[in-house]
Design an enzyme around this catalytic site. Structure first.
Site, PDB file in Angstrom:
ATOM      1  N   ASP A  74       1.799 -20.665  18.595  1.00 56.16           N
ATOM      2  CA  ASP A  74       1.592 -21.902  17.851  1.00 56.16           C
ATOM      3  C   ASP A  74       2.535 -22.939  18.482  1.00 56.16           C
ATOM      4  OD1 ASP A  74       0.943 -23.683  15.678  1.00 56.16           O
ATOM      5  OD2 ASP A  74       2.904 -23.186  14.827  1.00 56.16           O
ATOM      6  N   LEU A  75       2.302 -24.216  18.217  1.00 56.18           N
ATOM      7  CA  LEU A  75       3.139 -25.260  18.835  1.00 56.18           C
ATOM      8  C   LEU A  75       4.231 -25.775  17.883  1.00 56.18           C
ATOM      9  CD1 LEU A  75       3.629 -27.285  21.211  1.00 56.18           C
ATOM     10  CD2 LEU A  75       2.041 -28.809  20.033  1.00 56.18           C
ATOM     11  N   ASP A  76       3.756 -26.505  16.843  1.00 52.00           N
ATOM     12  CA  ASP A  76       4.698 -27.191  15.954  1.00 52.00           C
ATOM     13  C   ASP A  76       5.538 -26.189  15.174  1.00 52.00           C
ATOM     14  OD1 ASP A  76       3.716 -29.882  16.478  1.00 52.00           O
ATOM     15  OD2 ASP A  76       1.932 -29.321  15.359  1.00 52.00           O
TER      16      ASP A  76
ATOM     17  N   LYS B 137       2.322 -26.747   6.638  1.00 48.98           N
ATOM     18  CA  LYS B 137       2.496 -26.276   8.018  1.00 48.98           C
ATOM     19  C   LYS B 137       1.244 -25.543   8.488  1.00 48.98           C
ATOM     20  CE  LYS B 137       7.516 -26.034   8.096  1.00 48.98           C
ATOM     21  NZ  LYS B 137       8.702 -25.149   8.163  1.00 48.98           N
ATOM     22  N   GLY B 138       0.824 -25.843   9.687  1.00 52.43           N
ATOM     23  CA  GLY B 138      -0.350 -25.178  10.269  1.00 52.43           C
ATOM     24  C   GLY B 138      -1.673 -25.737   9.781  1.00 52.43           C
TER      25      GLY B 138
ATOM     26  N   ARG C 216      -4.752 -32.145   9.997  1.00 55.23           N
ATOM     27  CA  ARG C 216      -4.314 -33.468   9.525  1.00 55.23           C
ATOM     28  C   ARG C 216      -5.094 -33.903   8.280  1.00 55.23           C
ATOM     29  NH1 ARG C 216      -4.776 -37.827  14.074  1.00 55.23           N
ATOM     30  NH2 ARG C 216      -3.996 -36.046  15.230  1.00 55.23           N
TER      31      ARG C 216
ATOM     32  N   LYS D 244      -6.830 -23.203  10.566  1.00 60.49           N
ATOM     33  CA  LYS D 244      -6.060 -22.095  10.010  1.00 60.49           C
ATOM     34  C   LYS D 244      -6.018 -22.287   8.498  1.00 60.49           C
ATOM     35  CE  LYS D 244      -2.969 -22.248  14.029  1.00 60.49           C
ATOM     36  NZ  LYS D 244      -1.630 -22.597  14.528  1.00 60.49           N
TER      37      LYS D 244
ATOM     38  N   GLU E 183       4.013 -17.523  15.089  1.00 60.69           N
ATOM     39  CA  GLU E 183       3.627 -18.534  14.093  1.00 60.69           C
ATOM     40  C   GLU E 183       4.754 -18.845  13.119  1.00 60.69           C
ATOM     41  OE1 GLU E 183       1.846 -20.630  12.505  1.00 60.69           O
ATOM     42  OE2 GLU E 183       0.028 -20.663  13.706  1.00 60.69           O
ATOM     43  N   ASP E 184       4.887 -20.111  12.733  1.00 60.31           N
ATOM     44  CA  ASP E 184       5.897 -20.458  11.719  1.00 60.31           C
ATOM     45  C   ASP E 184       5.265 -20.780  10.370  1.00 60.31           C
ATOM     46  OD1 ASP E 184       4.729 -22.915  12.582  1.00 60.31           O
ATOM     47  OD2 ASP E 184       6.426 -23.982  11.699  1.00 60.31           O
TER      48      ASP E 184
ATOM     49  N   ASN F 203      -2.557 -33.346  18.942  1.00 60.64           N
ATOM     50  CA  ASN F 203      -1.576 -33.963  19.842  1.00 60.64           C
ATOM     51  C   ASN F 203      -0.911 -32.929  20.754  1.00 60.64           C
ATOM     52  OD1 ASN F 203      -1.693 -36.697  18.689  1.00 60.64           O
ATOM     53  ND2 ASN F 203      -0.789 -35.759  16.868  1.00 60.64           N
TER      54      ASN F 203
ATOM     55  N   THR G  32       8.810 -30.037  16.046  1.00 60.48           N
ATOM     56  CA  THR G  32       8.057 -31.201  15.572  1.00 60.48           C
ATOM     57  C   THR G  32       7.710 -31.116  14.090  1.00 60.48           C
ATOM     58  OG1 THR G  32       6.200 -30.041  16.529  1.00 60.48           O
ATOM     59  CG2 THR G  32       6.951 -31.989  17.714  1.00 60.48           C
TER      60      THR G  32
ATOM     61  N   SER H 297      -3.009 -23.977  18.522  1.00 58.75           N
ATOM     62  CA  SER H 297      -2.405 -24.949  17.600  1.00 58.75           C
ATOM     63  C   SER H 297      -3.462 -25.748  16.858  1.00 58.75           C
ATOM     64  CB  SER H 297      -1.530 -25.917  18.414  1.00 58.75           C
ATOM     65  OG  SER H 297      -1.193 -27.041  17.643  1.00 58.75           O
ATOM     66  N   ALA H 298      -3.117 -26.152  15.634  1.00 60.18           N
ATOM     67  CA  ALA H 298      -4.011 -27.007  14.844  1.00 60.18           C
ATOM     68  C   ALA H 298      -3.921 -28.466  15.276  1.00 60.18           C
ATOM     69  CB  ALA H 298      -3.630 -26.901  13.368  1.00 60.18           C
ATOM     70  N   SER H 299      -2.921 -28.773  16.089  1.00 67.32           N
ATOM     71  CA  SER H 299      -2.651 -30.177  16.395  1.00 67.32           C
ATOM     72  C   SER H 299      -3.602 -30.770  17.430  1.00 67.32           C
ATOM     73  CB  SER H 299      -1.218 -30.316  16.915  1.00 67.32           C
ATOM     74  OG  SER H 299      -1.003 -31.641  17.349  1.00 67.32           O
TER      75      SER H 299
HETATM   76  C1  BG6 Z   1      -0.016 -28.200  12.885  1.00 66.36           C
HETATM   77  C2  BG6 Z   1       1.142 -28.673  12.034  1.00 66.36           C
HETATM   78  O1  BG6 Z   1       0.472 -27.543  14.025  1.00 66.36           O
HETATM   79  O2  BG6 Z   1      -0.822 -29.300  13.287  1.00 66.36           O
HETATM   80  C3  BG6 Z   1       0.642 -29.502  10.863  1.00 66.36           C
HETATM   81  O3  BG6 Z   1       1.871 -27.554  11.568  1.00 66.36           O
HETATM   82  C4  BG6 Z   1      -0.230 -30.630  11.374  1.00 66.36           C
HETATM   83  O4  BG6 Z   1       1.765 -30.001  10.160  1.00 66.36           O
HETATM   84  C5  BG6 Z   1      -1.365 -30.070  12.221  1.00 66.36           C
HETATM   85  O5  BG6 Z   1      -0.773 -31.369  10.289  1.00 66.36           O
HETATM   86  C6  BG6 Z   1      -2.246 -31.166  12.822  1.00 66.36           C
HETATM   87  O6  BG6 Z   1      -1.483 -31.878  13.756  1.00 66.36           O
HETATM   88  P1  BG6 Z   1      -1.855 -33.296  14.350  1.00 66.36           P
HETATM   89  O7  BG6 Z   1      -0.824 -33.493  15.440  1.00 66.36           O
HETATM   90  O8  BG6 Z   1      -3.247 -33.191  14.918  1.00 66.36           O
HETATM   91  O9  BG6 Z   1      -1.766 -34.289  13.245  1.00 66.36           O
HETATM   92 MG    MG Z   2       3.452 -24.399  13.297  1.00 65.59          MG
END
Ligand code: BG6
Ligand code: MG
Length: 218
Positions: A9-11, A45-46, A49, A145, A169-170, A118, A17, A114-116
Site C-alpha cells: 500500500d502507499l499512504d 484510511k485506505g 476519496r 478496498k 497495509e496500514d 495520486n 501521507t 493503492s486506493a490513491s
Molecule cells: C488511500 C488513503 O491510500 O487513498 C485514503 O489511505 C485516501 O486516505 C485514498 O482517501 C484516496 O486517495 P487520493 O489520493 O486519490 O485522494
Molecule cells: Mg494506507
C-alpha cells in the site's frame, strides 16, 4: 530462490501521507462546522476519496448538493496536493527503502496496490517509481478496498497466484482486502486496530530481513 509477490500500500506504508489526508479532511469538516477524531480517521484510511467524503458528511449530518459535493472533493485534493508538493525522500517511512532494496536485490516481484489516484506523482516525488514492477492505483479499479480487486489486479500483473502474495497495509479496509484476496496480510501500525492481519508490526524498523527471507522461502 523462490518468488513471492510483495504488494505495498502507499499512504501510511511507504510514505507518511496519511497525516496530510487527515489534515485536509479535518479542515474540510471544520469548514462545515464539525470535527473528525483520530479514531474516525482510522476508518478513512485506505478508503477512496469519494467514499471518504460520503462518510465524513454522514458523521457531520451534513447534506450537500452534487455540485457542492464535487467542489469539496476538488478542494480537498488541491489542499492535499499542496502538501505533497513539499515532499521529498525524507518522507519515506523508516526502513522502507531498506526492505525494498532487499526485495529488488533478491529479484522478488514488487507491486503497489493503492486506493490513491495520486500514487504515481507521489512515488515520483520520493524517487521510488522505478522500484515497482507494476502499479495498481485508484485510477485502475472499480471497487475500492475492502474489496480485494486492487490486490488481485496487482497479483495478476506480477503473474503470481494470490496465495503467493504478501500485502503490507496500514488500514483496516486494506487488511480486510488482503485477507479476502487470500494473501498474507502484514499490518503496519497498531495491533489493536489491525488485529485481523496475519502479522502486525509498528513500522518497518521492527521487520527483520530474516522475516522477509522466511516469507520468500515458505
Ligand atoms: C488511500 C488513503 O491510500 O487513498 C485514503 O489511505 C485516501 O486516505 C485514498 O482517501 C484516496 O486517495 P487520493 O489520493 O486519490 O485522494
Ligand atoms: Mg494506507
Amino acid at each position: 530462490m523462490k518468488n513471492k509477490g510483495f504488494i505495498f500500500d502507499l499512504d501510511g506504508v511507504i510514505v507518511d501521507t496519511a497525516k496530510y489526508h487527515y489534515l485536509a479532511w479535518k479542515n474540510l469538516a471544520n469548514e462545515l462546522g464539525f470535527d473528525i477524531t483520530p479514531e474516525q480517521n482510522e476508518l478513512l484510511k485506505g478508503v477512496s476519496r469519494i467514499r471518504s467524503l460520503e462518510t465524513i458528511l454522514e458523521w457531520g449530518g451534513v447534506k450537500l448538493s452534487e455540485s457542492e459535493f464535487n467542489g469539496h472533493l476538488v478542494k480537498k485534493n488541491e489542499e492535499y496536493l499542496s502538501y505533497i508538493e513539499g515532499m521529498s525522500e525524507d518522507e519515506i517511512l523508516p526502513d522502507v527503502t531498506k526492505i525494498l532494496a532487499y526485495l529488488v536485490d533478491a529479484k522478488q516481484p514488487i507491486a503497489l496496490g493503492s486506493a490513491s489516484k495520486n500514487a504515481r506523482p507521489i512515488l515520483a516525488k520520493v524517487n521510488l517509481l522505478e522500484k515497482f514492477d507494476t502499479i495498481v492505483d485508484g485510477n485502475d479499479v472499480t471497487k475500492a478496498k475492502p474489496d480485494p480487486e486492487v490486490f488481485l489486479n496487482a497479483a495478476k500483473n506480477l503473474n503470481m497466484d494470490p496465495e503467493n502474495c504478501i500485502v503490507f497495509e496500514d488500514s483496516v479496509a486494506g487488511v480486510t482486502a488482503a485477507n479476502s484476496a487470500n494473501m498474507i496480510s502484514i499490518g503496519i501500525g497498531d495491533k489493536e486496530v489491525l488485529g485481523h492481519a496475519d502479522h502486525v508490526f509498528k513500522d518497518f524498523t521492527e521487520i527483520e530481513i530474516d522475516f522477509i527471507k522466511e516469507l520468500v522461502t515458505t
